[in-house]
Design an enzyme around this catalytic site. Structure first.
Site, PDB file in Angstrom:
ATOM      1  N   ARG A 100      15.046  -3.130   9.506  1.00  0.00           N
ATOM      2  CA  ARG A 100      15.315  -3.238   8.078  1.00  0.00           C
ATOM      3  C   ARG A 100      16.649  -3.917   7.798  1.00  0.00           C
ATOM      4  NH1 ARG A 100      12.276   1.195   5.896  1.00  0.00           N
ATOM      5  NH2 ARG A 100      12.450   1.295   3.644  1.00  0.00           N
ATOM      6  N   ARG A 172       7.300  11.822  -4.038  1.00  0.00           N
ATOM      7  CA  ARG A 172       8.381  11.751  -3.049  1.00  0.00           C
ATOM      8  C   ARG A 172       9.730  11.783  -3.758  1.00  0.00           C
ATOM      9  NH1 ARG A 172       7.412   7.015   1.331  1.00  0.00           N
ATOM     10  NH2 ARG A 172       9.481   6.374   0.715  1.00  0.00           N
TER      11      ARG A 172
HETATM   12  P1  AP5 Z   1      10.054   4.155   4.135  1.00  0.00           P
HETATM   13  O1  AP5 Z   1       9.267   5.360   4.312  1.00  0.00           O
HETATM   14  O2  AP5 Z   1       9.947   3.056   5.147  1.00  0.00           O
HETATM   15  O3  AP5 Z   1       9.809   3.646   2.680  1.00  0.00           O
HETATM   16  P2  AP5 Z   1       9.725   2.206   1.993  1.00  0.00           P
HETATM   17  O4  AP5 Z   1       9.944   0.984   2.815  1.00  0.00           O
HETATM   18  O5  AP5 Z   1      10.625   2.368   0.839  1.00  0.00           O
HETATM   19  O6  AP5 Z   1       8.253   2.067   1.752  1.00  0.00           O
HETATM   20  P3  AP5 Z   1       7.376   3.100   1.049  1.00  0.00           P
HETATM   21  O7  AP5 Z   1       6.891   4.139   2.017  1.00  0.00           O
HETATM   22  O8  AP5 Z   1       8.049   3.593  -0.197  1.00  0.00           O
HETATM   23  O9  AP5 Z   1       6.206   2.191   0.523  1.00  0.00           O
HETATM   24  P4  AP5 Z   1       5.036   1.437   1.270  1.00  0.00           P
HETATM   25  O10 AP5 Z   1       5.311  -0.034   1.264  1.00  0.00           O
HETATM   26  O11 AP5 Z   1       4.726   2.062   2.604  1.00  0.00           O
HETATM   27  O12 AP5 Z   1       3.875   1.713   0.225  1.00  0.00           O
HETATM   28  P5  AP5 Z   1       2.608   2.714   0.277  1.00  0.00           P
HETATM   29  O13 AP5 Z   1       1.589   2.212   1.251  1.00  0.00           O
HETATM   30  O14 AP5 Z   1       3.033   4.138   0.373  1.00  0.00           O
HETATM   31  O15 AP5 Z   1      11.640   4.501   4.052  1.00  0.00           O
HETATM   32  C1  AP5 Z   1      12.116   5.526   3.218  1.00  0.00           C
HETATM   33  C2  AP5 Z   1      13.614   5.680   3.435  1.00  0.00           C
HETATM   34  O16 AP5 Z   1      13.879   6.030   4.810  1.00  0.00           O
HETATM   35  C3  AP5 Z   1      14.469   4.455   3.188  1.00  0.00           C
HETATM   36  O17 AP5 Z   1      14.790   4.301   1.814  1.00  0.00           O
HETATM   37  C4  AP5 Z   1      15.697   4.764   4.042  1.00  0.00           C
HETATM   38  O18 AP5 Z   1      16.542   5.701   3.432  1.00  0.00           O
HETATM   39  C5  AP5 Z   1      15.086   5.434   5.270  1.00  0.00           C
HETATM   40  N1  AP5 Z   1      14.740   4.478   6.342  1.00  0.00           N
HETATM   41  C6  AP5 Z   1      13.516   4.304   6.904  1.00  0.00           C
HETATM   42  N2  AP5 Z   1      13.548   3.363   7.844  1.00  0.00           N
HETATM   43  C7  AP5 Z   1      14.822   2.906   7.887  1.00  0.00           C
HETATM   44  C8  AP5 Z   1      15.469   1.896   8.646  1.00  0.00           C
HETATM   45  N3  AP5 Z   1      14.808   1.176   9.571  1.00  0.00           N
HETATM   46  N4  AP5 Z   1      16.779   1.662   8.403  1.00  0.00           N
HETATM   47  C9  AP5 Z   1      17.476   2.390   7.499  1.00  0.00           C
HETATM   48  N5  AP5 Z   1      16.914   3.357   6.742  1.00  0.00           N
HETATM   49  C10 AP5 Z   1      15.604   3.611   6.930  1.00  0.00           C
HETATM   50  O19 AP5 Z   1       2.032   2.429  -1.182  1.00  0.00           O
HETATM   51  C11 AP5 Z   1       2.742   2.814  -2.342  1.00  0.00           C
HETATM   52  C12 AP5 Z   1       1.743   3.352  -3.400  1.00  0.00           C
HETATM   53  O20 AP5 Z   1       0.889   2.276  -3.809  1.00  0.00           O
HETATM   54  C13 AP5 Z   1       0.797   4.470  -2.877  1.00  0.00           C
HETATM   55  O21 AP5 Z   1       0.576   5.376  -3.914  1.00  0.00           O
HETATM   56  C14 AP5 Z   1      -0.502   3.716  -2.528  1.00  0.00           C
HETATM   57  O22 AP5 Z   1      -1.644   4.543  -2.668  1.00  0.00           O
HETATM   58  C15 AP5 Z   1      -0.489   2.594  -3.566  1.00  0.00           C
HETATM   59  N6  AP5 Z   1      -1.090   1.362  -3.058  1.00  0.00           N
HETATM   60  C16 AP5 Z   1      -0.947   0.838  -1.807  1.00  0.00           C
HETATM   61  N7  AP5 Z   1      -1.634  -0.314  -1.712  1.00  0.00           N
HETATM   62  C17 AP5 Z   1      -2.196  -0.522  -2.932  1.00  0.00           C
HETATM   63  C18 AP5 Z   1      -3.037  -1.551  -3.474  1.00  0.00           C
HETATM   64  N8  AP5 Z   1      -3.415  -2.588  -2.714  1.00  0.00           N
HETATM   65  N9  AP5 Z   1      -3.418  -1.462  -4.762  1.00  0.00           N
HETATM   66  C19 AP5 Z   1      -3.040  -0.417  -5.532  1.00  0.00           C
HETATM   67  N10 AP5 Z   1      -2.271   0.608  -5.082  1.00  0.00           N
HETATM   68  C20 AP5 Z   1      -1.863   0.549  -3.793  1.00  0.00           C
END
Ligand code: AP5
Length: 228
Positions: A100, A172
Site C-alpha cells: 500500500r 465497519r
Molecule cells: P482494508 O481492509 O484493506 O480496507 P480497504 O483497502 O480500505 O478496502 P475495503 O476493505 O474498505 O474495501 P474493498 O475494496 O475490499 O471493498 P469490498 O469488496 O468490501 O484496510 C483497512 C485498514 O487496515 C486500512 O485503512 C489501514 O488502516 C489498515 N491496513 C491494511 N493493510 C495495510 C497496509 N498494507 N499498510 C498500511 N495499513 C494497512 O466492497 C465494498 C462494498 O461494496 C461491500 O458492501 C460490497 O458488497 C459492495 N460491492 C463490492 N463490489 C460491488 C459491485 N461490483 N457492485 C456493487 N456493490 C459492490
C-alpha cells in the site's frame, strides 16, 4: 503476463478503499484456486484478541486503523514476513491491501526475490469516487464470520442478519464518514503512486470496476488472459 496462463497466479489487488477488492478477491480465489492474504483482515482479526495478547505494535495498529490512517510500514512488514508461507502456496497467491506504499512494494520485491517467485500481474480496480462512497456507506459485515454485504446491492435475506451464520451485520468502524475521508487521503497520497510503480514494471492491468461483481470478475479473467 502470458496469455491463457492456467495457474498458479501470483497477483496483487490495487484500488481505493471500497472499490470492491475484497469482493473480487473472494471470486478470484474460488475461480483461480489462489490463496488470499488481506492485511486488513489480519488486523481486523486481531481486534478479537484479549488486550493482554496484543503486542504494543498491534495495539497501535488498531488505533491507526480506527482513524482510517495507514498502519506503519514496519508493523505491516513484520506481519507479512510472519506469513511468508502464503507466498509459497502451490495454488498461487492474491495480495489484497498489500502493498500500500512504495516502501512496502519494494519490500515485497525483495521477499519475492528471496523466495524465487515473480508477480504475474497487479490488478488495479478503477471506479468514480461517488460510486466508491456509496459502496462503502452501504457495506455491512457479519460480526461472526466476517461475510460482506451491501444494503442495496448485496443485501442479506433477513435485514441485519448474516445468511451464512445468523450473526449480526454491523457497519465497519472505519466506514464512518470521518474515517472514510482519511482513508481516501491516505490512498491518494501513499497508495496511488503504486500505479506508476507497477506500470513501469509492466505488471499493471487496469480493470474498470463498474457493474456487478460477476461482470468485473469476467473482465478480470479476460485481462489476465490478455484479451482486450
Ligand atoms: P482494508 O481492509 O484493506 O480496507 P480497504 O483497502 O480500505 O478496502 P475495503 O476493505 O474498505 O474495501 P474493498 O475494496 O475490499 O471493498 P469490498 O469488496 O468490501 O484496510 C483497512 C485498514 O487496515 C486500512 O485503512 C489501514 O488502516 C489498515 N491496513 C491494511 N493493510 C495495510 C497496509 N498494507 N499498510 C498500511 N495499513 C494497512 O466492497 C465494498 C462494498 O461494496 C461491500 O458492501 C460490497 O458488497 C459492495 N460491492 C463490492 N463490489 C460491488 C459491485 N461490483 N457492485 C456493487 N456493490 C459492490
Amino acid at each position: 503476463m502470458p496469455a491463457g496462463k492456467d495457474r498458479p497466479y501470483r497477483l496483487v489487488l490495487l484500488g481505493a478503499p471500497g472499490v470492491g477488492k475484497g469482493t473480487q478477491a473472494e471470486l478470484l480465489c474460488q475461480g483461480l484456486g489462489t490463496c488470499q492474504l488481506s492485511t486488513g483482515d489480519v488486523f481486523r482479526a486481531a481486534k478479537c484478541l484479549e488486550a493482554s495478547e496484543l503486542s504494543p505494535a498491534l495495539k497501535q495498529a488498531l488505533e491507526f486503523m480506527r482513524r482510517g490512517e495507514l498502519v506503519p510500514d514496519t508493523t505491516v512488514l513484520s506481519m507479512v514476513r510472519e506469513r511468508v508461507h502464503c507466498l509459497r502456496c502451490p495454488g498461487g497467491f492474491l495480495l489484497d491491501g498489500f502493498p500500500r506504499t512504495v516502501p512496502q512494494a519494494e519490500a515485497l520485491d525483495q521477499l519475492l526475490v528471496q523466495e524465487k517467485l515473480r508477480l504475474d500481474a497487479v490488478l488495479s480496480y478503477e471506479l468514480p469516487i461517488d460510486q466508491i462512497v456509496s459502496r462503502l456507506s452501504g457495506r455491512r459485515t457479519c460480526e461472526k464470520c466476517k461475510a460482506v454485504y451491501h444494503v442495496t446491492t448485496r443485501p442479506s435475506k433477513q435485514e441485519g442478519v448474516c445468511d451464512h451464520c445468523g450473526g449480526r451485520l454491523l457497519q465497519r468502524e472505519d466506514d464512518r464518514p470521518e474515517s472514510v475521508r482519511v482513508r481516501m487521503q491516505a490512498y491518494a497520497h501513499s497508495t496511488a503512486p503504486l500505479i506508476d510503480y507497477y506500470q513501469r514494471k509492466n505488471l499493471l492491468l487496469a480493470i474498470p470496476a463498474e457493474g456487478a461483481p460477476e461482470e468485473i470478475f469476467q473482465r478480470t479473467r479476460a485481462a489476465l488472459n490478455g484479451q482486450p
